[in-house]
Design an enzyme around this catalytic site. Sequence first.
Site, PDB file in Angstrom:
ATOM      1  N   ARG A  93       0.882  -1.171   0.000  1.00 48.29           N
ATOM      2  CA  ARG A  93       0.000   0.000   0.000  1.00 48.29           C
ATOM      3  C   ARG A  93       0.911   1.209   0.000  1.00 48.29           C
ATOM      4  O   ARG A  93       2.126   1.086   0.037  1.00 48.29           O
ATOM      5  CB  ARG A  93      -0.865   0.019   1.261  1.00 48.29           C
ATOM      6  CG  ARG A  93      -0.003   0.063   2.519  1.00 48.29           C
ATOM      7  CD  ARG A  93      -0.528   0.966   3.599  1.00 48.29           C
ATOM      8  NE  ARG A  93       0.440   0.965   4.699  1.00 48.29           N
ATOM      9  CZ  ARG A  93       0.113   0.951   5.968  1.00 48.29           C
ATOM     10  NH1 ARG A  93      -1.131   0.926   6.327  1.00 48.29           N
ATOM     11  NH2 ARG A  93       1.045   0.973   6.883  1.00 48.29           N
ATOM     12  N   GLU A 102      -1.621   8.678   5.987  1.00 47.57           N
ATOM     13  CA  GLU A 102      -0.201   9.028   6.156  1.00 47.57           C
ATOM     14  C   GLU A 102       0.467   9.351   4.818  1.00 47.57           C
ATOM     15  O   GLU A 102       1.365   8.622   4.361  1.00 47.57           O
ATOM     16  CB  GLU A 102       0.550   7.903   6.868  1.00 47.57           C
ATOM     17  CG  GLU A 102       0.103   7.705   8.295  1.00 47.57           C
ATOM     18  CD  GLU A 102       0.962   6.689   9.052  1.00 47.57           C
ATOM     19  OE1 GLU A 102       1.632   5.869   8.404  1.00 47.57           O
ATOM     20  OE2 GLU A 102       0.953   6.744  10.294  1.00 47.57           O
ATOM     21  N   GLU A 115      -3.873   7.604  15.649  1.00 45.71           N
ATOM     22  CA  GLU A 115      -3.385   6.223  15.809  1.00 45.71           C
ATOM     23  C   GLU A 115      -2.292   6.201  16.854  1.00 45.71           C
ATOM     24  O   GLU A 115      -1.430   7.089  16.873  1.00 45.71           O
ATOM     25  CB  GLU A 115      -2.724   5.717  14.524  1.00 45.71           C
ATOM     26  CG  GLU A 115      -3.614   5.411  13.377  1.00 45.71           C
ATOM     27  CD  GLU A 115      -2.788   4.899  12.180  1.00 45.71           C
ATOM     28  OE1 GLU A 115      -1.681   4.372  12.378  1.00 45.71           O
ATOM     29  OE2 GLU A 115      -3.252   5.064  11.055  1.00 45.71           O
TER      30      GLU A 115
HETATM   31  C1  GLA Z   1       0.620   3.402  10.350  1.00 43.76           C
HETATM   32  C2  GLA Z   1      -0.579   3.196   9.454  1.00 43.76           C
HETATM   33  C3  GLA Z   1      -1.513   2.114   9.921  1.00 43.76           C
HETATM   34  C4  GLA Z   1      -0.753   0.929  10.452  1.00 43.76           C
HETATM   35  C5  GLA Z   1       0.165   1.393  11.546  1.00 43.76           C
HETATM   36  C6  GLA Z   1       0.930   0.263  12.186  1.00 43.76           C
HETATM   37  O1  GLA Z   1       0.494   4.379  11.248  1.00 43.76           O
HETATM   38  O2  GLA Z   1      -1.291   4.387   9.258  1.00 43.76           O
HETATM   39  O3  GLA Z   1      -2.327   1.759   8.834  1.00 43.76           O
HETATM   40  O4  GLA Z   1      -0.024   0.388   9.408  1.00 43.76           O
HETATM   41  O5  GLA Z   1       1.108   2.279  11.001  1.00 43.76           O
HETATM   42  O6  GLA Z   1       1.766   0.723  13.222  1.00 43.76           O
END
Ligand code: GLA
Length: 676
Positions: free
Chosen positions: A126, A165, A322
């Site tokens: 991704r 991100e 997150e």
């Molecule tokens: C990032 C991504 C998430 C996941 C986390 C895992 O922050 O945005 O989709 O992959 O890492 O730590």
Amino acid sequence: MTDVLQGTATCTAPAAWPQRPAGLCYGGDYNPEQWPRGEWAEDIALMKAAGINLVSIGIFSWVLLEPREGEYDFEWLDHLFDLLVEAGISVDLGTPTAAPPAWFWKKYPQALPVTREGVRLGFGSRGMASPSSPEYLRAATAITGQLARRYGSHPALVLWHVHNEYGAPVSESYDENSVLAFREWLQARYVTLEALNDAWGTLFWGQKYGEWDEIDAPRATASVGNQSQALDFRRFTSDAMLRCFKAERDVIHQYSPGVPVTTNFMATNCLSPDYWAWSREVDVVSNDHYLVAQRNDNHILLSMDADLTRSLARNKPWMLMEHSTGAVNWQGRNIAKRPGELARNSLAHVARGADAVLFFQFRASRYGAEKFHSAMLPHAGTGTRIWREVLELGAGLERLAPVKGSTVHSRVAILWDVESFWAQDLEWRPSSDLDHRERIEAFYSALWNQQVAVDFAHPGDDLSGYSLVLAPALYLVGDEAAASLRDYVSGGGHLVVSYFSGIVNAHDTVAKGASPGGLREVLGLEIHEFLPLRAGEAVQLSAGGTGTVWSEEIHPGSAVVVSRYVGGPAAGGPAITRNAFGEGVAWYVSTKLDGGDLAALLLEVIRGAGLATPSSPHEGLEVSIRSTATEQFTFLINHSGRAVHHEAEGFELMTGETVTGQLQVPAGAVRVIQSR
Ligand code: GLA
């Protein structure tokens, strides 16, 4: 979709915060498309039990929503919305544009990102497509438009989460469309080729351009390439990704008026886009934070990340989009969080202005790259310590509802300019030990240990609200930043500048005359020669302490010498200086000070700036204050292994006790005192 891209946005201003929940947000990413539908009801019942009130859904589900180009299937998402609305859980709807489907790549392979070395990356993971691919932009805004039309006014929807991100794991792309877009970006920036040749110093090694189409992306070259070009390519990439974000955001605003739009930042990641610019474009700032788990001071770095995020949000409430309940899966050694750490981490973000605590992710994935990543609901289920701590945190956040909307106030700022970091990280610098990140962490940690509240600021900002500004690593200082820092000090501010600052202008060109270029006048000195130290070399300073990594031959003008080099290549010369400039004072530290030496200097500076520091902060006790016009919330987070006592009066929100005089904060616990 061109109509959508060019369509006029509606007049309803997006809200700056989700309309619901009423208190603090609690929840996480939720990817139930990875397991059978029959299990969703159980997930949602568990969410209710934990006090979860917001989930982020759909983030990587493009192929399910649009299984073939232009053919849509929303049935599963409709069902998920129904379950969530019934349960009273609000939705943060992701646009799935960080994971284009296989059909997209098959049809438009030219949108795949290309590395600096010329490797075209493949499908199967991704991350970003080429941000300059017209096919990607068209497809991304098309699926976003479909989602916005269908769910834009759904009763469960309170927030939009665009992409995921931006910039991770790939930001720069060297594909053909990027080169074309880079040339356009350069034409807009420089207008004439002459101006570009001048800014990039292309007479060096005979790189002068005669036509715009001779300009390429800064690919891997035989020796070091043009650094101004590389720096501009980073700026261009940040802008190119921002253009993708804005295109999606504008479609959403059109069809989902009044619902705020965010995208999750990675605040202190120096490969990120320029978040000062990005934060002006989001309706609400959100951030992802993961501990560098094996570092013992990771709780201090967490605070730094949270303080930077709050500063990017210009002190408005922000969302922790997150973080993790335990170990992640992508570090060298994925050290698990120990009991109580989950709550301390979450509440440290709240203490520094977050009004939302969300995790990656609600339920652990059984397959795929992240099967070893922790979750709110681990593989082992509800009988686990992590689940119990998730329930406790949910209850704690409910009790903390009164802090919502309160803000953090700081009289001290650390300058943070990602352009300067990008530039400093280019090749062939005077010492491989020069590390901007390390210096910022060192200065920040010294202040954290004194429990001094810190904001981050861009050097071009109006800094007059701060009593003290620190520039631990400001290699690049453009004209605007130089003028801003001069105005700040002459107006009465106190400034501390650490070595290898003010070295180049905005094009990574050495400022004319002696270093530190635009900072010469305010610091009242000239540097005639850099004298980097050998690995492991330490030099004594006359006023006490030792320096490592760096020294310089400094010639003071109006600056007063505070400490000299006793040994090393600069022996006898100034090491630390102080310059009275206008109504203010500017300090210069020309070597790497650590631990107690840096702390002692900063304490002197803090007191000199008229700021109070706690007389004897408890080691490991984090103290952070949020306030409103009428109330104060003092967060006490005990990172140590023993109980501490803290002077306090008020109502303690976590335990519901009234406190008069002394409050005991047990080892590893968090207490929050509400007072007037
Ligand atoms: C990032 C991504 C998430 C996941 C986390 C895992 O922050 O945005 O989709 O992959 O890492 O730590």
